[in-house]
Design a protein around this motif. Structure first.
Motif, PDB file in Angstrom:
ATOM      1  N   TYR A 190       0.816  -1.220   0.000  1.00  0.00           N
ATOM      2  CA  TYR A 190       0.000   0.000   0.000  1.00  0.00           C
ATOM      3  C   TYR A 190       0.850   1.271   0.000  1.00  0.00           C
ATOM      4  O   TYR A 190       0.320   2.376  -0.034  1.00  0.00           O
ATOM      5  N   GLN A 229       0.390   3.802  -3.013  1.00  0.00           N
ATOM      6  CA  GLN A 229      -0.898   4.507  -2.918  1.00  0.00           C
ATOM      7  C   GLN A 229      -0.807   5.618  -1.865  1.00  0.00           C
ATOM      8  O   GLN A 229      -1.250   6.744  -2.086  1.00  0.00           O
ATOM      9  N   HIS A 276      -7.140   9.588   3.346  1.00  0.00           N
ATOM     10  CA  HIS A 276      -8.343   8.767   3.268  1.00  0.00           C
ATOM     11  C   HIS A 276      -8.574   8.488   1.791  1.00  0.00           C
ATOM     12  O   HIS A 276      -9.173   9.294   1.084  1.00  0.00           O
ATOM     13  N   GLU A 277      -8.057   7.386   1.337  1.00  0.00           N
ATOM     14  CA  GLU A 277      -8.193   6.965  -0.047  1.00  0.00           C
ATOM     15  C   GLU A 277      -9.119   5.763  -0.103  1.00  0.00           C
ATOM     16  O   GLU A 277      -9.341   5.095   0.906  1.00  0.00           O
ATOM     17  N   SER A 278      -9.589   5.458  -1.283  1.00  0.00           N
ATOM     18  CA  SER A 278     -10.375   4.247  -1.453  1.00  0.00           C
ATOM     19  C   SER A 278      -9.471   3.056  -1.152  1.00  0.00           C
ATOM     20  O   SER A 278      -8.447   2.861  -1.793  1.00  0.00           O
ATOM     21  N   GLY A 279      -9.787   2.314  -0.125  1.00  0.00           N
ATOM     22  CA  GLY A 279      -9.008   1.136   0.221  1.00  0.00           C
ATOM     23  C   GLY A 279      -7.833   1.380   1.139  1.00  0.00           C
ATOM     24  O   GLY A 279      -7.075   0.449   1.401  1.00  0.00           O
ATOM     25  N   VAL A 297      -6.550   4.010   4.686  1.00  0.00           N
ATOM     26  CA  VAL A 297      -6.595   5.159   5.588  1.00  0.00           C
ATOM     27  C   VAL A 297      -5.270   5.178   6.346  1.00  0.00           C
ATOM     28  O   VAL A 297      -4.873   4.169   6.924  1.00  0.00           O
ATOM     29  N   VAL A 336      -6.923  -0.856   6.211  1.00  0.00           N
ATOM     30  CA  VAL A 336      -7.656  -1.066   4.971  1.00  0.00           C
ATOM     31  C   VAL A 336      -9.104  -1.368   5.370  1.00  0.00           C
ATOM     32  O   VAL A 336      -9.379  -2.453   5.904  1.00  0.00           O
ATOM     33  N   GLN A 342     -11.787  -2.299   3.974  1.00  0.00           N
ATOM     34  CA  GLN A 342     -12.424  -3.506   3.444  1.00  0.00           C
ATOM     35  C   GLN A 342     -11.927  -4.781   4.121  1.00  0.00           C
ATOM     36  O   GLN A 342     -12.587  -5.817   4.063  1.00  0.00           O
TER      37      GLN A 342
END
Length: 124
Positions: free
Chosen positions: A68, A71, A89-92, A94, A110, A112
Motif C-alpha cells: 500500500y 498509494q 483517506h483513499e479508497s481502500g 486510511v 484497509v 475492506q
C-alpha cells in the motif's frame, strides 16, 4: 498476509508478543533501538488489516505499509499543509500520522479488510 509479520519482526530486531482480541490477533514488536512499538492487526483469515506505530522518529513507511506504500505516497504528495497531521483517506486505505518530529504516531488500515464486528477505534 500474516507471513509478512515475521519478516517485519526480523527487520525491526525487536521483541515480539501476540495478543488475542475478539475477532483478531495483534502482533506487537518493540524495537530496542528507539523504543518504538509497532502493532500489526491480523484477521482470522490471516490478513493484516491494520498497522500502528508509536515511537521516536518516523518509521520506514514502505516497510510499515507494504504493497500500500505507493498509494499512500501518491496521496501524501498532494498535501499542502506541512505542519498539520497527515491524514490520507483513499479508497481502500486510511493513514493517519501525527505527533512531533521526535514522537510520532501512525495508524493505517484497509477498511475492506477490517473483520466484521471490529471497530476502527480498537486500532491503536
Amino acid at each position: 498476509d500474516v507471513s509478512s509479520v515475521q519478516a517485519d519482526q526480523a527487520r525491526m530486531k525487536g521483541s515480539a508478543r501476540v495478543l488475542q482480541a475478539a475477532g483478531y490477533a495483534v502482533h506487537e514488536f518493540r524495537a530496542a533501538s528507539n523504543n518504538a512499538f509497532t502493532r500489526e492487526y491480523v484477521s482470522p483469515a490471516g490478513k493484516v488489516f491494520a498497522v500502528t506505530y508509536q515511537g521516536l522518529g518516523h518509521p520506514d513507511m514502505r516497510q510499515l505499509l507494504g504493497s500500500y506504500f505507493d498509494q499512500f505516497q501518491n496521496a501524501a504528495q498532494t498535501r499542502t499543509a506541512r505542519r498539520a497531521p497527515l491524514v490520507v483517506h483513499e479508497s481502500g486505505l486510511v493513514v493517519e500520522i501525527s505527533g512531533t518530529p521526535r514522537q510520532v504516531s501512525v495508524r493505517a488500515y484497509v477498511p475492506q479488510l477490517v473483520p466484521a464486528g471490529v471497530s476502527i477505534n480498537d486500532i491503536q
